[in-house]
Design a protein around this motif. Structure first.
Motif, PDB file in Angstrom:
ATOM      1  N   ASP A 143       8.309  21.218  39.579  1.00  0.00           N
ATOM      2  CA  ASP A 143       8.160  22.566  39.035  1.00  0.00           C
ATOM      3  C   ASP A 143       9.471  23.345  39.042  1.00  0.00           C
ATOM      4  OD1 ASP A 143       5.423  22.266  38.654  1.00  0.00           O
ATOM      5  OD2 ASP A 143       4.990  22.855  40.719  1.00  0.00           O
ATOM      6  N   LEU A 144      10.464  22.886  39.813  1.00  0.00           N
ATOM      7  CA  LEU A 144      11.681  23.648  40.014  1.00  0.00           C
ATOM      8  C   LEU A 144      12.802  23.252  39.076  1.00  0.00           C
ATOM      9  CD1 LEU A 144      11.738  23.628  43.909  1.00  0.00           C
ATOM     10  CD2 LEU A 144      10.779  25.353  42.404  1.00  0.00           C
ATOM     11  N   GLY A 145      12.590  22.247  38.233  1.00  0.00           N
ATOM     12  CA  GLY A 145      13.657  21.803  37.346  1.00  0.00           C
ATOM     13  C   GLY A 145      13.133  21.380  36.003  1.00  0.00           C
ATOM     14  N   LEU A 146      14.019  20.860  35.193  1.00  0.00           N
ATOM     15  CA  LEU A 146      13.659  20.411  33.863  1.00  0.00           C
ATOM     16  C   LEU A 146      13.358  18.922  33.872  1.00  0.00           C
ATOM     17  CD1 LEU A 146      16.362  22.286  31.744  1.00  0.00           C
ATOM     18  CD2 LEU A 146      13.984  22.934  32.118  1.00  0.00           C
ATOM     19  N   GLY A 147      12.413  18.523  33.053  1.00  0.00           N
ATOM     20  CA  GLY A 147      12.129  17.110  32.866  1.00  0.00           C
ATOM     21  C   GLY A 147      11.536  16.434  34.080  1.00  0.00           C
ATOM     22  N   GLY A 148      11.045  17.209  35.054  1.00  0.00           N
ATOM     23  CA  GLY A 148      10.420  16.618  36.218  1.00  0.00           C
ATOM     24  C   GLY A 148      11.395  15.975  37.180  1.00  0.00           C
ATOM     25  N   THR A 149      12.700  16.196  37.034  1.00  0.00           N
ATOM     26  CA  THR A 149      13.675  15.601  37.940  1.00  0.00           C
ATOM     27  C   THR A 149      13.688  16.353  39.268  1.00  0.00           C
ATOM     28  OG1 THR A 149      15.440  16.979  37.041  1.00  0.00           O
ATOM     29  CG2 THR A 149      15.122  14.811  36.038  1.00  0.00           C
ATOM     30  N   ALA A 150      13.860  15.625  40.359  1.00  0.00           N
ATOM     31  CA  ALA A 150      13.884  16.251  41.676  1.00  0.00           C
ATOM     32  C   ALA A 150      15.134  17.117  41.801  1.00  0.00           C
ATOM     33  CB  ALA A 150      13.864  15.195  42.761  1.00  0.00           C
ATOM     34  N   PRO A 151      15.011  18.343  42.281  1.00  0.00           N
ATOM     35  CA  PRO A 151      16.183  19.222  42.411  1.00  0.00           C
ATOM     36  C   PRO A 151      17.089  18.766  43.533  1.00  0.00           C
ATOM     37  CG  PRO A 151      14.245  20.276  43.321  1.00  0.00           C
ATOM     38  CD  PRO A 151      13.761  19.012  42.682  1.00  0.00           C
ATOM     39  N   PRO A 152      18.364  19.072  43.455  1.00  0.00           N
ATOM     40  CA  PRO A 152      19.308  18.702  44.518  1.00  0.00           C
ATOM     41  C   PRO A 152      19.042  19.503  45.789  1.00  0.00           C
ATOM     42  CG  PRO A 152      20.390  20.053  42.864  1.00  0.00           C
ATOM     43  CD  PRO A 152      19.037  19.746  42.327  1.00  0.00           C
ATOM     44  N   LEU A 153      19.553  18.995  46.904  1.00  0.00           N
ATOM     45  CA  LEU A 153      19.299  19.593  48.212  1.00  0.00           C
ATOM     46  C   LEU A 153      19.737  21.053  48.296  1.00  0.00           C
ATOM     47  CD1 LEU A 153      18.319  19.373  51.106  1.00  0.00           C
ATOM     48  CD2 LEU A 153      20.549  18.402  51.720  1.00  0.00           C
ATOM     49  N   PRO A 154      20.933  21.458  47.793  1.00  0.00           N
ATOM     50  CA  PRO A 154      21.296  22.875  47.903  1.00  0.00           C
ATOM     51  C   PRO A 154      20.284  23.803  47.241  1.00  0.00           C
ATOM     52  CG  PRO A 154      23.227  21.565  47.378  1.00  0.00           C
ATOM     53  CD  PRO A 154      22.043  20.646  47.244  1.00  0.00           C
ATOM     54  N   PHE A 155      19.733  23.384  46.125  1.00  0.00           N
ATOM     55  CA  PHE A 155      18.743  24.229  45.450  1.00  0.00           C
ATOM     56  C   PHE A 155      17.450  24.277  46.253  1.00  0.00           C
ATOM     57  CE2 PHE A 155      15.337  24.851  42.255  1.00  0.00           C
ATOM     58  CZ  PHE A 155      15.697  26.114  41.830  1.00  0.00           C
ATOM     59  N   ARG A 156      17.003  23.149  46.786  1.00  0.00           N
ATOM     60  CA  ARG A 156      15.792  23.146  47.602  1.00  0.00           C
ATOM     61  C   ARG A 156      15.977  24.024  48.837  1.00  0.00           C
ATOM     62  NH1 ARG A 156      16.017  17.443  46.917  1.00  0.00           N
ATOM     63  NH2 ARG A 156      16.237  17.163  49.179  1.00  0.00           N
ATOM     64  N   THR A 157      17.180  23.974  49.431  1.00  0.00           N
ATOM     65  CA  THR A 157      17.466  24.816  50.590  1.00  0.00           C
ATOM     66  C   THR A 157      17.402  26.293  50.214  1.00  0.00           C
ATOM     67  OG1 THR A 157      18.884  23.112  51.560  1.00  0.00           O
ATOM     68  CG2 THR A 157      19.198  25.372  52.339  1.00  0.00           C
ATOM     69  N   ALA A 158      17.967  26.639  49.058  1.00  0.00           N
ATOM     70  CA  ALA A 158      17.965  28.029  48.599  1.00  0.00           C
ATOM     71  C   ALA A 158      16.549  28.519  48.331  1.00  0.00           C
ATOM     72  CB  ALA A 158      18.833  28.167  47.353  1.00  0.00           C
ATOM     73  N   VAL A 159      15.721  27.679  47.737  1.00  0.00           N
ATOM     74  CA  VAL A 159      14.335  28.060  47.453  1.00  0.00           C
ATOM     75  C   VAL A 159      13.543  28.208  48.744  1.00  0.00           C
ATOM     76  CG1 VAL A 159      12.176  27.277  46.408  1.00  0.00           C
ATOM     77  CG2 VAL A 159      14.315  27.085  45.133  1.00  0.00           C
ATOM     78  N   ASP A 160      13.735  27.285  49.683  1.00  0.00           N
ATOM     79  CA  ASP A 160      13.027  27.394  50.966  1.00  0.00           C
ATOM     80  C   ASP A 160      13.384  28.695  51.673  1.00  0.00           C
ATOM     81  OD1 ASP A 160      11.754  24.987  50.588  1.00  0.00           O
ATOM     82  OD2 ASP A 160      13.166  23.828  51.811  1.00  0.00           O
ATOM     83  N   ALA A 161      14.642  29.114  51.565  1.00  0.00           N
ATOM     84  CA  ALA A 161      15.054  30.369  52.194  1.00  0.00           C
ATOM     85  C   ALA A 161      14.354  31.560  51.546  1.00  0.00           C
ATOM     86  CB  ALA A 161      16.568  30.525  52.109  1.00  0.00           C
ATOM     87  N   GLY A 170      27.325  28.642  50.898  1.00  0.00           N
ATOM     88  CA  GLY A 170      27.677  28.291  52.262  1.00  0.00           C
ATOM     89  C   GLY A 170      28.242  26.891  52.355  1.00  0.00           C
ATOM     90  N   GLN A 171      28.493  26.444  53.558  1.00  0.00           N
ATOM     91  CA  GLN A 171      29.069  25.127  53.759  1.00  0.00           C
ATOM     92  C   GLN A 171      28.146  24.007  53.291  1.00  0.00           C
ATOM     93  OE1 GLN A 171      30.225  24.832  57.891  1.00  0.00           O
ATOM     94  NE2 GLN A 171      32.012  26.165  57.617  1.00  0.00           N
ATOM     95  N   ASP A 172      26.840  24.270  53.284  1.00  0.00           N
ATOM     96  CA  ASP A 172      25.886  23.272  52.804  1.00  0.00           C
ATOM     97  C   ASP A 172      25.704  23.324  51.291  1.00  0.00           C
ATOM     98  OD1 ASP A 172      24.581  25.674  52.611  1.00  0.00           O
ATOM     99  OD2 ASP A 172      22.783  25.052  53.702  1.00  0.00           O
ATOM    100  N   GLY A 173      26.473  24.190  50.623  1.00  0.00           N
ATOM    101  CA  GLY A 173      26.388  24.305  49.177  1.00  0.00           C
ATOM    102  C   GLY A 173      25.348  25.281  48.682  1.00  0.00           C
ATOM    103  N   ALA A 174      24.558  25.852  49.597  1.00  0.00           N
ATOM    104  CA  ALA A 174      23.500  26.789  49.210  1.00  0.00           C
ATOM    105  C   ALA A 174      23.884  28.211  49.604  1.00  0.00           C
ATOM    106  CB  ALA A 174      22.182  26.410  49.882  1.00  0.00           C
ATOM    107  N   PRO A 175      23.579  29.197  48.774  1.00  0.00           N
ATOM    108  CA  PRO A 175      23.829  30.597  49.141  1.00  0.00           C
ATOM    109  C   PRO A 175      22.766  31.106  50.099  1.00  0.00           C
ATOM    110  CG  PRO A 175      22.811  30.490  46.979  1.00  0.00           C
ATOM    111  CD  PRO A 175      23.028  29.067  47.414  1.00  0.00           C
ATOM    112  N   ASP A 176      23.041  32.232  50.723  1.00  0.00           N
ATOM    113  CA  ASP A 176      22.097  32.867  51.635  1.00  0.00           C
ATOM    114  C   ASP A 176      21.074  33.657  50.822  1.00  0.00           C
ATOM    115  OD1 ASP A 176      20.743  34.082  53.675  1.00  0.00           O
ATOM    116  OD2 ASP A 176      22.440  35.252  54.434  1.00  0.00           O
ATOM    117  N   THR A 177      20.172  32.927  50.194  1.00  0.00           N
ATOM    118  CA  THR A 177      19.232  33.578  49.275  1.00  0.00           C
ATOM    119  C   THR A 177      18.252  34.493  49.989  1.00  0.00           C
ATOM    120  OG1 THR A 177      17.917  31.542  49.357  1.00  0.00           O
ATOM    121  CG2 THR A 177      19.372  31.835  47.460  1.00  0.00           C
TER     122      THR A 177
END
Length: 225
Positions: free
Chosen positions: A24-42, A179-186
């Motif tokens: 649900d978080l990307g196009l074409g049903g592809t799994a999102p990268p870890l920084p994006f998943r981290t940002a969404v979880d935040a 951040g250092q993990d590639g994800a912003p402080d969302t």
């Protein structure tokens, strides 16, 4: 806006009830990268002031490979004082205009007294609410841009008994620092955005004595949902 499902507030544990899957978080049903998943979880785990209700909403599909969106309303009983939308965009390849791989895009709306909408300083004040909210939370960002729009409605004929109405609308976007993990402080960006939403709704600052934003008096009263 409908009542929030999985409400984020000081009285809850976040959006544990969110049903989004990776597809649900990307196009074409592809799994999102870890920084994006981290940002969404935040975003899902952020804790907000109880007057603000938040729920997930379908994200735009054409702005970035991965996107996540929230709707929010400042609620007083059964009445909305202000509402808005916050979208998190992610392009792992980067974006020249963003100067980063993430972008936050927002829309905030509220109604004002017509005489306040005519204030020539209104656009500058409203923009200062956004920048002040981000600064008050110690957030670093770049490439901000946006518009402040005021619109007035006057009623005639069979609708002439309705009072004139004026609305303020803030549309903005900015690139959050990663951040250092590639994800912003969302989570903190969401809290700052809700500070903006509360300010537009006429609520007092969450922190007593916070002078980082400008107060605009004479808000229109609560509007029925």
């Amino acid at each position: 806006m409908a009542a929030a499902q999985g409400r984020l507030s000081d009285g809850t544990g976040g959006m544990d009830e969110a049903k989004d899957t990776d597809a649900d978080l990307g196009l074409g049903g592809t799994a999102p990268p870890l920084p994006f998943r981290t940002a969404v979880d935040a975003l899902r785990g952020a804790r907000l002031r109880p007057q603000i209700e938040v729920e997930t909403t379908p994200a735009p599909k054409r702005l970035a490979p991965y996107a996540y969106a929230l709707e929010a309303a400042v609620v007083d009983g059964d009445e909305d004082l202000a509402d808005g939308r916050l979208v998190l965009l992610h392009n792992p390849a980067g974006h020249d205009a963003w100067r980063g791989t993430f972008r936050l895009v927002t829309l905030v709306r509220a109604e004002l007294e017509p005489e306040m909408a005519a204030d020539p300083l209104l656009p500058e004040v409203c923009w200062s609410w956004l920048t002040g909210a981000l600064a008050a939370r110690g957030l670093t960002y770049r490439e901000p841009g946006g518009t402040v729009t005021r619109a007035s409605s006057h009623y005639f004929g069979g609708l002439s008994e309705r009072p004139a109405a004026s609305q303020i609308e803030i549309r903005a976007s900015w690139t959050p620092r990663e951040g250092q993990d590639g994800a912003p402080d969302t989570a903190t960006h969401l809290v700052a955005w809700c500070d903006l939403l509360a300010q537009v709704a006429g609520l007092p600052p969450a922190a007593p004595g916070d002078a980082s934003v400008v107060t605009l008096p004479q808000r229109r009263g609560p509007q029925s949902r």
